[in-house]
Design a protein around this motif. Sequence first.
Motif, short mmCIF file in Angstrom:
data_model
loop_
_atom_site.label_atom_id
_atom_site.label_comp_id
_atom_site.label_asym_id
_atom_site.label_seq_id
_atom_site.Cartn_x
_atom_site.Cartn_y
_atom_site.Cartn_z
N PRO A 107 0.88 -1.02 0.03
CA PRO A 107 0.25 0.01 0.06
C PRO A 107 0.72 1.24 -0.17
O PRO A 107 1.84 1.34 0.74
N GLN A 108 0.47 2.18 -0.89
CA GLN A 108 1.15 3.66 -0.69
C GLN A 108 0.70 4.36 0.39
O GLN A 108 -0.48 4.22 1.02
N ARG A 109 1.39 5.19 0.81
CA ARG A 109 1.16 5.93 2.11
C ARG A 109 0.52 7.06 1.62
O ARG A 109 0.76 7.97 0.58
N ILE A 110 -0.54 7.48 2.25
CA ILE A 110 -1.61 8.57 1.74
C ILE A 110 -1.83 9.56 2.83
O ILE A 110 -2.38 10.92 2.48
N ALA A 138 -0.66 0.02 7.51
CA ALA A 138 -1.76 0.79 6.31
C ALA A 138 -2.95 1.25 6.77
O ALA A 138 -3.32 2.55 6.52
N MET A 158 -4.25 5.11 6.55
CA MET A 158 -5.50 5.67 6.11
C MET A 158 -6.17 6.44 6.86
O MET A 158 -6.73 7.45 6.57
N GLN A 217 -8.57 3.45 -0.69
CA GLN A 217 -7.39 2.85 0.42
C GLN A 217 -7.87 1.57 1.14
O GLN A 217 -7.01 0.69 1.08
N THR A 243 -8.05 -1.25 -1.10
CA THR A 243 -6.71 -1.83 -1.44
C THR A 243 -6.11 -2.55 -0.58
O THR A 243 -5.46 -3.69 -0.87
N TYR A 284 -7.31 3.70 -9.05
CA TYR A 284 -6.70 4.22 -7.95
C TYR A 284 -5.43 3.41 -7.67
O TYR A 284 -4.46 4.14 -7.31
N ARG A 285 -5.38 2.18 -7.74
CA ARG A 285 -4.23 1.26 -7.31
C ARG A 285 -3.27 1.46 -8.48
O ARG A 285 -1.99 1.62 -8.09
#
Length: 405
Positions: free
Chosen positions: A36-39, A197, A201, A222, A225, A276-277
């Motif tokens: 997972p990307q950091r948001i 993650a 989020m 997110q 994901t 989105y992913r």
Amino acid sequence: MPALEYETHHWRPQHPALFSRAEVTRQTGDYRSAVPQRIAAWVPALPADLTADVVDASAALMSFDAHTVSALGAEDPTLGPMASILLRTESASSSQIEQLTVSARQLALAELDQSERTNARAVVGNVRAMEAALRLSDVLDAASILAMQRELLLAQPGYEEHAGVFRDELVWIGNRDTAGPRGAEFIAPQHPLIGPAIEDMLDFAARDDLPALVQIAVAHAQFETIHPFVDGNGRTGRALAQAMLRSKGLAAHATVPLSAGLLTDAEGYFGDLQAYRAGDAGPIIHRFAAAARYAAATGRVLVDDLRRELELSRSQLEGLRSQAAAWRVLPTLIGQPVVNARYLQATLGLSEMTALRALTALTERGVLVERTGRARNRIWQHPGILDVLDSYAAAIRRAAIRPGR
């Protein structure tokens, strides 16, 4: 937004004796699972048209919420049941995205514990998850998310051990092979990545420097994901969206039928999650804005149609003494259009005899119809309210965009 990264792992079927030698060979090998990307600190750069879309959709949501209150009156005893039926309608739509379809009557029967249909019981679980989401909306944390999913899965026999806990195994989407993830459309993050993650989020969701609807759409994407559960991710993720709608002030009183808007193009919704992913948050934000407008417009009609049914029923009770218990039962029917004496005893504190007298009066006046024909364990229903709810569901199905259309 950065695209997902992936890490490579090796897979071999855990129980190879259950599969043919060829299947074991096919499923053995490397696969790539998401990281997972950091948001939490992500700053969106939205084009002007999308920003305007979000503003308009947000205004529509708040207008719908205000309409629900003004249509009934802030002190009207029907406001609570109306909120309840809107929540149930949202739960049914959210479940239908997962191919769990149920009629308004079957769902109401399941609330009375009078339905043997698996889908109806599962949707009741979704209702409980939505209720938990709104109840816990003031403090959105990992415990709140676990509580939502716990309520959901406790209604699904065989899943009790997965209720209210993050998964400790690999899950994947778009591959019916039980032997392994190779060939799946999306392989969710390894389970040790889930906790960090989710916290990231939630940090994003807690910010107050972004448009609320943008936060809701991105936090939902997110969450899907991360896919933190063995089952119930989609329904829990949409319950999370409802909690954020409440906590962000876009829907302070009414449950917005947001999933109805998503259901009109479920395939497109899933495609937007894939975009989105890949690093493009625009489509899912646009999807939520469109769903919000659809929910606000159709939800307003639903509220007005239910209010008209209530007014018709009130006219049918004209001449009945003002202290009669039937008047107390009437608002309850908006939230629970199928009732029995036991339900009225539990919810309104009526004695059995008083509850039966109220049901008799409502039946004699044509408000309720008794459908069982039995002398005992009788059940009454409000045909008009059920028709409104089923018509709403049918309109969503008609509006749905189907493959090839």
